[in-house]
Structures are given as structure tokens and as C-alpha cells.
Design an enzyme around this catalytic site. Sequence first.
Site: not given
Ligand code: PHE
Ligand code: ZN
Length: 881
Positions: A269, A305, A272
Site C-alpha cells: 500500500a 499507512e 499518499n
Molecule cells: N511506502 C510504502 C509503504 O509503506 C511502500 C511502497 C513503496 C509502496 C514503493 C509503493 C512503492 O510502506
Molecule cells: Zn511504509
Amino acid sequence: MRPDTPAPVRLEDYRPTDFAIDTVSLDIRLAPKATQVRARLAIRRRDTAAQGTPLVLDGDELDLVSLALDGRPLAADEYTAAPDRLEIRALPEGPFVLEIETRLDPDANTKLMGLYRSSGTYCTQCEAEGFRRITYFLDRPDCLSVYTTRIEARESDAPVLLGNGNPVEAGRIEGTDRHYAVWHDPHPKPAYLFAMVAGDLARVSDRFTTADGRDVALNIYVEHGNEGACDWAMDSLKRSMRWDEEVFGRIYDLEVFNIVAVSDFNMGAMENKGLNIFNDKYVLASPDTATDQDYAGIEAVIAHEYFHNWTGNRITCRDWFQLCLKEGLTVFRDQEFSSDMRSRPVKRIADVRLLKSHQFPEDAGPLAHPVRPRLYHEINNFYTATVYEKGAEVVRMLKALLGPEDFRAGMDLFFDRHDGEATTVEAFLACFQEASGRDLAQFSLWYEQAGTPTLTVDSKYEPEARRFTMTVRQSVPPTPKQSAKKPMTIPLKAALIGPDGTEMTGLSVAGAEMTGDTLHIRNPSHMIVFSDVPARPVPSLLREFSAPVHLKSDLSDADLLFLAARDTDPFNRWQALQSVALSALIKATQAAASQRPITVDPALVEAFGANIADDSLDPAFRALCLQLPGETDLAREIGKDVDPEAICQARRQVRATIADALAETMLATYTAMTSPGPFSPDAAASGRRALRNVLLEYLGHGTGGQDGTLAQAHFDAADNMTDRAAALGVLVHARLPGHEEALAAFADRHAGTPLALDKWFTIQATAPFGDALETVKRLTAHPGFSMGNPNRVRALIGAFATGNQSQFNQADGAGFDYLAEVVLGLDKTNPQVAARLASAFRSWRALEPERQARAEAALRHVAATGELSPDVRDIVDRCLQ
Ligand code: PHE
Ligand code: ZN
């Protein structure tokens, strides 16, 4: 390494941008094959930048339509545009507005990065470097801007239009079949947190009142027909929001919080701002289609998230080397949340199992890297167990060393001081150093040094002197590009358990600092002396798994079994039993490899038996205690010349032996754990199912289960996915009578539910028999399978490569060759998923020589292929280094 390998990105090369982009205004006109994106960027040169420096923006496969500066179209000699780069010379001295128009083809975007379509819905994925596939930009996390997004689409195709932040305006476009919506996000953010969604989606809504009395609209958007499967996710969201207020003092900061579930998503996930986009696997749950593990996963990922809103979004990363700053910390936060929602020891055991089975092998192989790497070729390949799970362990250790009050004070200071910034691990640690007055210089090595440290503990008791002495030594193994290591600060939680099973208290300790029950290990060797110890104790070491290390102690099996029965720390009871089981399995593996008979120590069997029947223990905890260490745990412990076939055989045989010896107790508890009444996903009910299902697994693999009746009855009576999938797993993995009928019935029942059918793929892909590879190949032609969908690929091929050690690693190399072929094919459409699959090779050097040679040949075949993506190139190069 090949000469054409592009230069890596290095931490030491970081420098701030020459330009700031203060506001971004996007106008996105959606069409399946030709989407128009107009970006209006308000840019200013920073004081630190020399006049005349050109503006260089990132792009990736972009098609530039037009370019204007302060309203004036740019002449051809004023800029250079390529799909991956836009350079603009001749810039004004003061601030200026750059307008860029690009054209995208969302339908053709199979990489699932940037703007793409999933089941017809337009959606975006921008972390880490996907925004540059939408427009030219300073696509790096230290470029923070305020975004306004206008989205326009045909109303019948996309009645729902979503952006970051708060909704501002929406309406029809007169005289057309199109409509639009404008969203504004007041919080400056890096481009990787940008998102938009447009599609024909159903909505499930709720509300939340924040601690400071603001009303927040909560929405979950899913494909029509899935509205009924969002309750658990919504409930998890509300609990997460409340928990973050109560435990970390963090309050939500927009009028709406939207979640969208899509079926094509590379990862779990994405956080954003105000518009989380989820792999539908982590949203949709109904008793008939989701297991208890799925429910727990949804709760954890929704929380994860959501928690990013503060740790990641409000405070973001200066550069991608700091990825653990948001990910390790946020995993720590979601683990704590789940612990508070469920049983803390059960959650800790689950997390440690994951750490040991995923992160420890990573740390022991060619893909090892520090929690904060210093160099990368492809950032997508650093969303790893080391950055996430070991990163969380580092935060956990910080809390153990500082104590809860100073830890919270450090977190508060971090939020206060760095809100609105893109910052670093150093800045994070400085907050804890200030809040606690402790020097964290040595501790910071946890971010720098790869490899799992080993703690060796030897102890002796001197009755006349009433003295108990432990010699604790640490060593950190060499890893790629880091041959010499320094000693680390290791929190070692410990207690001495007296012969009566109680903790000895009030002892005086010398030889290491101790706060609470935590010894601070800092030197290569400590001699720790406990005085006034009235009787020979058994030390309970590394309680709650206080540090991500290998513990080698001189405790005998008898001591360990004593701890398994008496330790006051439930985690260590589990750990002690696992240790005894692990050495039994290693002996059994040696026996299997040399065709000697496999026997099991009756004391171990007795300990398992005592556990099963102990009604004073939480069923979920008992279930975990009964689970034998996995095949990868064994491979890791054996370390070299690994024969996965022998491991698999030994483990099956030991399981059957225990099952036969304890059949009666097992059956009695199995029956007692039957839960009447309607399904509930709560921790207590799921614990009973877990215990019952682990017992079914034993019984199904034992002699008494060979007629298949118990497993078949379990399958037929199942009124939920947890029980149904467990029974199917036993029927298929023990090849019991009725397994084919059960497979057919399952496929029938769940033909229309891809996430449920994934379990069917996985169970077949992980069956440890010689025809598994053929089955996997055959199932790739199943109508429910698609190479274009990451969840399907992981459920079938990923499960085979990582969850079927004996068959993926089969001696003739056919498993390796197959994976290589799939990686090469998939690399052309989705390099990120291909690279993840390729990392299944990461432990190849630990295999016995024949298998090693076959794995190397397959890797070399991939490496020798031209036109590899940077993602796959990076993984195979590092595997071969
Ligand atoms: N940042 C997202 C997460 O919590 C992971 C993610 C990284 C999603 C790259 C898509 C692309 O953990
Ligand atoms: Zn993360």
C-alpha cells in the site's frame, strides 16, 4: 560488473537542490491512451545556487508536448528535452513559472509506476521515482511543494475523481460528457506522495472526530460489489487514528482521509497524503475469503499507512538513503499498535519469526546492506526486510536502551523540531540524544553496519561465592563491501530464573550498565557478575528478542526445556522451545542426508505435549509454540552446504513422529478448540482456530491421519477461509485421499474471487513434491492467473521460489532455470516485480556445491542477457558479486 552499468547513487554525494518548487498546479485530462498533463510550477533559485545554473528536471519515458516560461513558449535552443531529462537554460534571476505539458498512455503502463489503470480505474504510484513518469520534476524527497490538482475525465468512465488533500471544487463541463474536480493539499510534500484516482468506484463512508474536536470524513473506495468487504479496514482505520492520538500524540490534519483499493499494485500500500492507495489484498476481508492472517495484515497495513501521515509525510526523508527513517519507524509504530490491539507476546513472536525468516537470510547473503545504505543502483530494490523490519528493530532497541519516558520525549522532540522537513537519521538520533542525555554515537552503528551480530554467552555458577558470571561476547560478520566491523551497543534483556521458576530479584550486577532488566552490551566482551545468587539459576536471555542478533548460549537442552516450561517471559518460553526443536531438526537433517534413521528426543516430545494441553496458556501462543522452525530457519542455521531436500524430509519426519507420539492429546485439544457460533476475527477466536489448525497439520501428517478423513471433514465443515485453507493445505501437502476433490471444490467456490484463488495457487505451488514445478507451469495457464497482476505472480511463482525450498532448489536446477525464464519475461513489462522474484536467488551461495553450480548458471544466464532493467540488473549483479 558489466562496463555499461550506470554510476551508482552515493550518500556522500548528497547536496541540496539549486531550485525550490514552491507550488505545483496540475491539470490532468484523463483519456485511456492519451492523457494530457499540464503542470504549472512556481520555481525560485535558492540563494546557495550560482546564477546561470541551468534547471535540470527528472523524467522517465516522458513525451513533451509544450513548454512555457512565465507564459512565453520556449524556443528550441533554450532547452533540451529527452524522455528522462529536461534541461532549461537562460532562466530569469527571480522566481518564475514553468508550464510543462506532457502526454501519457496510462493503458500501456504495465510497470504500475506513474499513472496507470487497474481494472479500468486510473491510479498513480509515485514512490520512489514515479512522479517523473507523469511530468518533469525535481523528483526527490527533499523538494517540498504545495499541490493543487485538477482532474478531468468522462463522467461515465470515472464518476469518482480523487486527489491529495481537501476537495475544493467539482462540476460538469458544459456541452461535454466530461466533469472535473479540484483538490488542494495545504501541506508541503515531496512528489513521491502525490496521487490521483479516477474511476467508477463504490464508496464506504464513516466519520472520525479528532482529539481536538475536528470532524474528518473517512472513505474507502473499492470496485462495485466489494462494499461489503470494507468493514474491517474501516474499523482498523478508526482504531489507528485513535491510537496515534493516545500513544504518540499525533492528530490527523485534513478534512478527509481517503483509501482506494486497487487490484494491480506492486507493493502492499502507499501513504499518499490524504489519499492512500492500497493493494486490495490489504483492504478487502470477509470470513469466506480472508484468513485470520489476512485480517491481521489488513489491520497492520491500514495502521502503517495511516501512521506515515506523521512519520513519512509531515516529516519526510531528505534522500532515499534515509528510507528507514520513515519505514523502520513506521513499522515499529504499526507493530506497537497491533500489540496493543492483540496479544503482545503473540505479536512479538510473529514479528520475530518474520524477521528471522526474511531479514536474517538477507543479512547473511550477497544482498546484505545496512539499514541505511550508502550506495544504490536502483532504489526500488531497497524496500527490503532490512530497511523495514530491521529498521523497526533499531527503533525498538532505542526504546529499550532509553526507557519509555525518554523514548517518548525524543519522539516528541522529533515531531516538534522537524515537522514540515525532509530530514535524516542523524537528526532523528540527535533528538533522542538530547532528550535522554545519552551518547548515541555507538548506537548509530546499527544504521551503518550490515550483517546480523552474534552474541555468545557462557555462564557459570559458583555456589560457595553465591556468584553467577556470564561472559558475553559480540561479533559482527563481514558483509559485502564491509569486511571489518566495530562493536555495537546491544540491549540484552535478561533475568535469572531460580529453580522454583521465579525471577531472582534484587541482585547486584557488575560488568555492564543495566537499566531495568536491560544490560547495555558495548564491548567485544563483557564479564557480567551477579552476586548474592542463592541457587544455580537458568539465565533467560534476550527476552522479548531485545536485539536482532544470533544468540549462542551454553544452555543445555534441559535448561532450555526448563525455560520453555517456566520462563516468566512468554516470548522466551517460545524461543527456548524453538531452540530445542531447531537442534533436533538439525540432527534429523544430518541423519536424513546420510540415510540414517531419524529419531526425536522424548524430552522434546514431552515438552510439546505439555504445551498443547496447558489451558492456562493463550491458544494463539500455544499454536506458535507448536510450529516447528521453518525450512529457511534450518537452512540459515546450517549455513553452508545446504541440502533443502534433506531439510524438508527431516522436518516432515520429525513432525510425523511428534504427531504419532502425541496423537491422543492433539486430538483432544483439536476437538476442544472447535468454536461454535458465528465467525469473529478477534484475537481470541483466531487464536483458537490457529491452535486447532496447527494440530490438524500434525495429525494430517501423522500415521492416523493418512486416511484423510479428519482433514476432509475439517475442509467440508469450514465456514471460513482460515479453516478451509488450512484443511486444503494439509490435504495437498500430505497428499491425502480427497485432496484433488478438495482442490476442485475450492476452485469452484472461489472462481470469481481472485484474492481467495491466490491461496489455491499458493497451496499448490508450495507442495513439496517432485511435480511441483510442473504444477506451477500448468497453473500459469489457468484462467484465474495473469502475469500482469503482481498478486497472482507472487501467489504462484513467488510462493514456489520462496515457500517451496526443496522443489525450487531441486538438484537438477530446473527450478532455477524456470525462475530465470520468468524473471526475463516479466522484466519486459514489470521490472520491479521481476527484480523481487529474482531476489529468491539470494541464498544460493549457501547451497551444496551441485545446486550452487546450477543456481549460478541460471543467474549468469540472466546477467548475460542484454536489455535488462536496472532493477533486475542490480539484483543479479549483486547476487553474483
Ligand atoms: N511506502 C510504502 C509503504 O509503506 C511502500 C511502497 C513503496 C509502496 C514503493 C509503493 C512503492 O510502506
Ligand atoms: Zn511504509
